[in-house]
Write a protein that holds these residues in place. Structure first.
Motif, mmCIF file in Angstrom:
data_model
loop_
_atom_site.group_PDB
_atom_site.id
_atom_site.type_symbol
_atom_site.label_atom_id
_atom_site.label_comp_id
_atom_site.label_asym_id
_atom_site.label_seq_id
_atom_site.Cartn_x
_atom_site.Cartn_y
_atom_site.Cartn_z
ATOM 1 N N PHE A 254 9.503 13.421 -104.848
ATOM 2 C CA PHE A 254 8.044 13.536 -104.939
ATOM 3 C C PHE A 254 7.621 13.880 -106.366
ATOM 4 O O PHE A 254 8.345 14.555 -107.093
ATOM 5 N N ALA B 7 2.828 16.641 -105.466
ATOM 6 C CA ALA B 7 3.279 17.106 -104.151
ATOM 7 C C ALA B 7 4.084 18.396 -104.244
ATOM 8 O O ALA B 7 4.740 18.800 -103.280
ATOM 9 N N ALA C 89 1.848 14.529 -99.092
ATOM 10 C CA ALA C 89 3.044 14.376 -99.924
ATOM 11 C C ALA C 89 3.429 12.910 -100.085
ATOM 12 O O ALA C 89 3.850 12.486 -101.170
ATOM 13 N N SER D 31 2.362 10.802 -102.947
ATOM 14 C CA SER D 31 2.867 11.146 -104.280
ATOM 15 C C SER D 31 4.388 11.045 -104.340
ATOM 16 O O SER D 31 5.072 11.914 -104.874
ATOM 17 N N THR D 32 4.938 9.984 -103.770
ATOM 18 C CA THR D 32 6.385 9.788 -103.838
ATOM 19 C C THR D 32 6.776 9.236 -105.206
ATOM 20 O O THR D 32 6.031 8.498 -105.843
#
Length: 466
Positions: A187, A191, A326, A329-330
């Motif tokens: 992430f 995140a 989350a 926002s990898t």
């Protein structure tokens, strides 16, 4: 990239806490010929990992599977919570199954008390796991991991603090907690865990029954909370004590502090540069001086609880965003990595959630099962493991979601504790973070708490049992 069914899977685990050790133990105990496990722990082997732990039934099952019987380390009679207004003899709230009901066949679950479990000392569980690790599992202490990358053959390489290689592995599992350096492998910064606006000034009391007044020591239970007026009289302060476990008279003593800039507290206590707990006499005296001022309006005797502390630590309470947030926002390309975070490295919750460590052990348990099954298929690859890891990542995150939403109530900007005088304080407000109202549908919580407390009146709320 396919592997033969006889190929050993090399596993790197970042973090030598309960979840990392439990995962290593499961793999080494159930399939030692299939897995070669290396656990990297950034702390020293003899680091202090004490404190009580309310281990859930699911987490106990995971430890049992690892060959560690948590009942050996549980303190009898500690599966209860009592909360008092400082200076009052009767508790505000008691969460405990009275023995007379238990003798009649009533179960904790019938009264919604199934999450009240016996206190277990965390450090003893960790030691038991370390001692039971098989030869196929290695633990390296004082080892900091700074980064994880993937090479052209699908192997994951771990880099140390100075950028040197710590080895290449088929699988990397991040169990290094809320401040994980490796989370960025999966992430982006957006995140990361975020500060909740609260700190815990946590101290260890070696034997509060000897150092506290009789009024206080007689009220100690598995978990005991005391509430009293803030120094300005406008709010309410919270002091919590939690029992360690069996054969230990120790308690963790915590003062909850709402502060927007946690560094201010660290600077005020001059803890700068001190990592983990400190037993430095000068530092402990600064803690006592700080508490004397903060709890100045408490009745006599309560501030003196901190006179018996032997160590102290400031914990910045953090939590992670939801799974949905989350996943926005990898890190590019991370879907294909045989990399997975578990426990607080994936879905950290505040200590008052009561479930953070328990979810970690559930993650370790389910991940071990998945890896063993993957190896048994006979055609595992870095790609197939990555696919399985993305499924587990979702499952592990979503099972914490309801609890995450519950504790999010306490993150409200208009903090109930700092704006409610002790005369108006109610436990239901502490839970929901807003003033009590009969029109509020959450009144069912207050009704439940009052009912359970009433049931405990008939044996003096369990005072003196522990």
């Amino acid at each position: 990239m396919s592997k033969s069914p006889t190929t050993t899977i090399t596993v790197a685990i970042a973090g030598g806490g309960p979840s990392g050790l439990t995962l290593g133990r499961h793999l080494g105990r159930e399939a030692p010929e299939c897995f070669e496990v290396t656990i990297f722990e950034r702390g020293a082997k003899d680091r202090d990992q004490g404190a009580g732990w309310d281990v859930s039934a699911e987490a106990q099952a995971s430890l049992q599977r690892a060959g560690v019987n948590p009942q050996v380390y549980q303190c009898p009679g500690s599966d209860n919570m009592r909360f008092y207004k400082a200076g009052e003899s009767d508790p505000l709230t008691v969460l405990r199954l009275p023995p007379y009901l238990e003798r009649l066949g009533v179960k904790k679950a019938y009264l919604g008390l199934d999450e009240c479990n016996l206190e277990t000392e965390r450090s003893k569980i960790i030691n038991a796991l370390v001692e039971s690790l098989p030869p196929s599992t290695t633990v390296l202490y004082d080892t900091v991991i700074s980064e994880a990358t993937q090479d052209s053959e699908g192997k994951m390489e771990l880099l140390g603090r100075d950028g040197s290689s710590l080895g290449k592995f088929d699988v990397v599992v991040d169990a290094s907690g809320v401040s994980s350096r490796l989370r960025r492998t999966r992430f982006t910064e957006d995140a990361d865990s975020y500060y909740t606006g609260k700190c815990l000034l946590r101290s260890t009391m070696d034997n509060p029954r000897k150092t506290c007044s009789a009024e206080i020591s007689s009220k100690l239970s598995g978990t005991t909370g005391f509430y009293g007026p803030s120094s300005d009289g406008l709010g309410t302060e919270e002091v919590m004590l939690q029992r360690f476990g069996v054969h230990s008279p120790k308690y963790t003593l915590s003062l909850t502090i709402s502060i927007q800039d946690p560094q201010r507290l660290v600077d005020q206590l001059k803890f700068e540069g001190i990592h983990g707990s400190t037993n430095d006499p000068e530092a402990l005296q600064r803690v006592k001086d700080y508490v004397d001022k903060r709890l100045a309006a408490f009745p006599s005797g309560y501030r003196e609880m901190f006179d018996g502390i032997s160590s102290a630590h400031v914990t910045r309470v953090k939590m992670h965003p939801s799974y949905e947030e989350a996943m926005k926002s990898t890190t590019p390309g991370s879907d294909e990595l045989p990399f997975l975070s578990i426990g607080d490295a994936l879905h950290a919750l505040p200590p008052w959630s009561g479930m953070s460590g328990n979810y970690s052990l559930q993650d370790a348990n389910d991940l071990a099962t998945a890896l063993i099954e993957e190896h048994q298929k006979g055609d595992w690859s870095s790609e197939s493991i990555a696919i399985k890891f993305r499924e587990l990542e979702k499952d592990f995150s979503l099972r914490t979601e309801d609890r995450r939403k519950e504790v999010a109530w306490t993150m409200d900007d208009k903090d109930y504790m700092s704006s409610t005088p002790i005369k108006d304080f109610a436990m239901v407000g502490r839970i929901t973070n807003k003033p009590w109202s009969w029109k509020d549908p959450l009144q069912v919580i207050a009704g439940f708490m009052r009912f359970v407390t009433f049931l405990n009146r008939f044996d003096n709320y369990g005072v003196g049992v522990l």
